[in-house]
Design a protein around this motif. Structure first.
Motif, PDB file in Angstrom:
ATOM      1  N   THR A 185     -22.915  10.278  -8.098  1.00  0.00           N
ATOM      2  CA  THR A 185     -23.680  11.515  -7.967  1.00  0.00           C
ATOM      3  C   THR A 185     -24.242  11.563  -6.552  1.00  0.00           C
ATOM      4  OG1 THR A 185     -24.315  11.439 -10.303  1.00  0.00           O
ATOM      5  CG2 THR A 185     -25.604  12.867  -8.860  1.00  0.00           C
ATOM      6  N   VAL A 186     -23.912  12.620  -5.817  1.00  0.00           N
ATOM      7  CA  VAL A 186     -24.322  12.771  -4.419  1.00  0.00           C
ATOM      8  C   VAL A 186     -25.274  13.959  -4.330  1.00  0.00           C
ATOM      9  CG1 VAL A 186     -23.545  13.136  -2.044  1.00  0.00           C
ATOM     10  CG2 VAL A 186     -22.118  11.828  -3.638  1.00  0.00           C
ATOM     11  N   ASP A 187     -26.479  13.724  -3.788  1.00  0.00           N
ATOM     12  CA  ASP A 187     -27.464  14.808  -3.748  1.00  0.00           C
ATOM     13  C   ASP A 187     -27.199  15.766  -2.592  1.00  0.00           C
ATOM     14  OD1 ASP A 187     -28.510  13.688  -1.405  1.00  0.00           O
ATOM     15  OD2 ASP A 187     -30.323  12.922  -2.356  1.00  0.00           O
ATOM     16  N   ASP A 188     -28.076  16.758  -2.433  1.00  0.00           N
ATOM     17  CA  ASP A 188     -27.843  17.806  -1.431  1.00  0.00           C
ATOM     18  C   ASP A 188     -28.120  17.340  -0.009  1.00  0.00           C
ATOM     19  OD1 ASP A 188     -30.546  17.588  -1.753  1.00  0.00           O
ATOM     20  OD2 ASP A 188     -30.890  19.678  -2.280  1.00  0.00           O
ATOM     21  N   GLU A 189     -28.540  16.073   0.154  1.00  0.00           N
ATOM     22  CA  GLU A 189     -28.697  15.507   1.492  1.00  0.00           C
ATOM     23  C   GLU A 189     -27.621  14.459   1.787  1.00  0.00           C
ATOM     24  OE1 GLU A 189     -32.652  14.073   2.009  1.00  0.00           O
ATOM     25  OE2 GLU A 189     -33.573  16.050   1.794  1.00  0.00           O
ATOM     26  N   GLY A 190     -26.658  14.311   0.893  1.00  0.00           N
ATOM     27  CA  GLY A 190     -25.554  13.387   1.117  1.00  0.00           C
ATOM     28  C   GLY A 190     -25.830  11.961   0.691  1.00  0.00           C
ATOM     29  N   ARG A 191     -26.864  11.747  -0.120  1.00  0.00           N
ATOM     30  CA  ARG A 191     -27.188  10.401  -0.588  1.00  0.00           C
ATOM     31  C   ARG A 191     -26.592  10.163  -1.970  1.00  0.00           C
ATOM     32  NH1 ARG A 191     -33.567  11.017   0.368  1.00  0.00           N
ATOM     33  NH2 ARG A 191     -33.026  12.756  -1.012  1.00  0.00           N
ATOM     34  N   ALA A 192     -25.989   8.992  -2.163  1.00  0.00           N
ATOM     35  CA  ALA A 192     -25.492   8.601  -3.481  1.00  0.00           C
ATOM     36  C   ALA A 192     -26.682   8.141  -4.321  1.00  0.00           C
ATOM     37  CB  ALA A 192     -24.468   7.484  -3.349  1.00  0.00           C
ATOM     38  N   THR A 193     -26.964   8.863  -5.394  1.00  0.00           N
ATOM     39  CA  THR A 193     -28.158   8.587  -6.196  1.00  0.00           C
ATOM     40  C   THR A 193     -27.848   7.869  -7.503  1.00  0.00           C
ATOM     41  OG1 THR A 193     -28.045  10.746  -7.283  1.00  0.00           O
ATOM     42  CG2 THR A 193     -29.326  10.593  -5.241  1.00  0.00           C
ATOM     43  N   ALA A 194     -26.593   7.879  -7.957  1.00  0.00           N
ATOM     44  CA  ALA A 194     -26.241   7.217  -9.211  1.00  0.00           C
ATOM     45  C   ALA A 194     -24.766   6.870  -9.183  1.00  0.00           C
ATOM     46  CB  ALA A 194     -26.556   8.112 -10.408  1.00  0.00           C
ATOM     47  N   CYS A 195     -24.425   5.759  -9.847  1.00  0.00           N
ATOM     48  CA  CYS A 195     -23.037   5.303  -9.909  1.00  0.00           C
ATOM     49  C   CYS A 195     -22.667   5.068 -11.366  1.00  0.00           C
ATOM     50  CB  CYS A 195     -22.864   4.014  -9.101  1.00  0.00           C
ATOM     51  SG  CYS A 195     -21.177   3.326  -9.158  1.00  0.00           S
TER      52      CYS A 195
END
Length: 244
Positions: A185-195
């Motif tokens: 899951t990639v947030d709106d700032e380009g960070r991977a928040t969940a795998c």
């Protein structure tokens, strides 16, 4: 939270998508006494166990030991299951109701049994939260279909280097490889928040290493919605380990 005498263990169960895969984190002194790189995880008492990898670390000002596992499922995987032959499914409310224990053996110097109580209500609550979140972030099928550009990794070469460094020593020594399919899951700032692990070879030796590396260092260009603005999105990839 669980305790017996001076021992305390905290269990955290995370679900990062609607598929029946879970991430487990256990924190407490008893999980600091590990051995090897494989553990048998069994939700019981009726279910059998599944061998899988685990990551160790410490947390908090007192450096309390922790164990982290990605891609856990509630039903055991057949011992002879191979890549692509076994599809994990929801086990249903009746079997969830029957789950009252979590048993960890094989990777610990002393096995751990957590008396959970019936897990029907906790898993129902977890599903409700996940479904609401997926809908709010537009990560359901309808929302994903609106995406104009999917998330794109910005540091693939660095990711490959990290993956090579996290190759489990025993597997490298024995020249054994494996493959893991994951969804980030990639947030709106380009960070991977969940795998979330979608599929992997058995035993699941590489799952935790893949998710840990991706969550720690992966950088993305975020997904773009129909309005031209960054938004949440999903990135799917398969990581293959080969001993050369």
């Amino acid at each position: 939270m669980f305790s017996e005498g001076d021992w305390e263990v905290t269990l955290q169960v995370e679900q990062s998508g609607t598929s029946p895969f879970y991430n487990l984190m256990l924190v407490g002194a008893p999980v600091g006494r590990t051995r090897g790189d494989l553990m048998e995880v069994a939700f019981g008492p009726a279910e059998g166990g599944t061998q899988r990898s685990f990551l160790t670390g410490k947390v908090g000002p007192e450096d309390t030991p922790l164990i982290l596992m990605h891609g856990i499922h509630l039903a055991p995987v057949p011992e002879d299951a191979k890549q692509g032959e076994f599809a994990v499914v929801n086990i249903g409310p009746e079997r969830e109701r029957a789950i009252t224990q979590l048993n960890l053996t094989g990777g610990l110097r002393q096995p751990i049994r957590l008396e959970l109580g019936s897990m029907e209500q906790p898993f129902n609550a977890l599903r409700t939260c996940v479904n609401d979140l997926v809908s709010a972030l537009k990560l359901d099928e309808e929302g994903l279909a609106e995406i104009v550009e999917a998330p794109k990794p910005k540091n693939e070469s660095q990711l490959l280097q990290v993956m090579a460094r996290t190759y489990p020593e025993r597997m490298l020594r024995d020249e054994e490889g494996g493959s893991v399919s994951v969804q980030l899951t990639v947030d709106d700032e380009g960070r991977a928040t969940a795998c979330q692990v979608a599929k992997s070879d058995r035993p699941a030796v590489f799952d935790g290493h893949v998710c840990y590396a991706l969550l720690r260092i992966a950088e993305f260009e975020p997904a773009i919605g129909p309005d031209g603005q960054p938004r949440y999105g999903l990135y799917r990839t398969q990581v293959t380990y080969e001993a050369n």
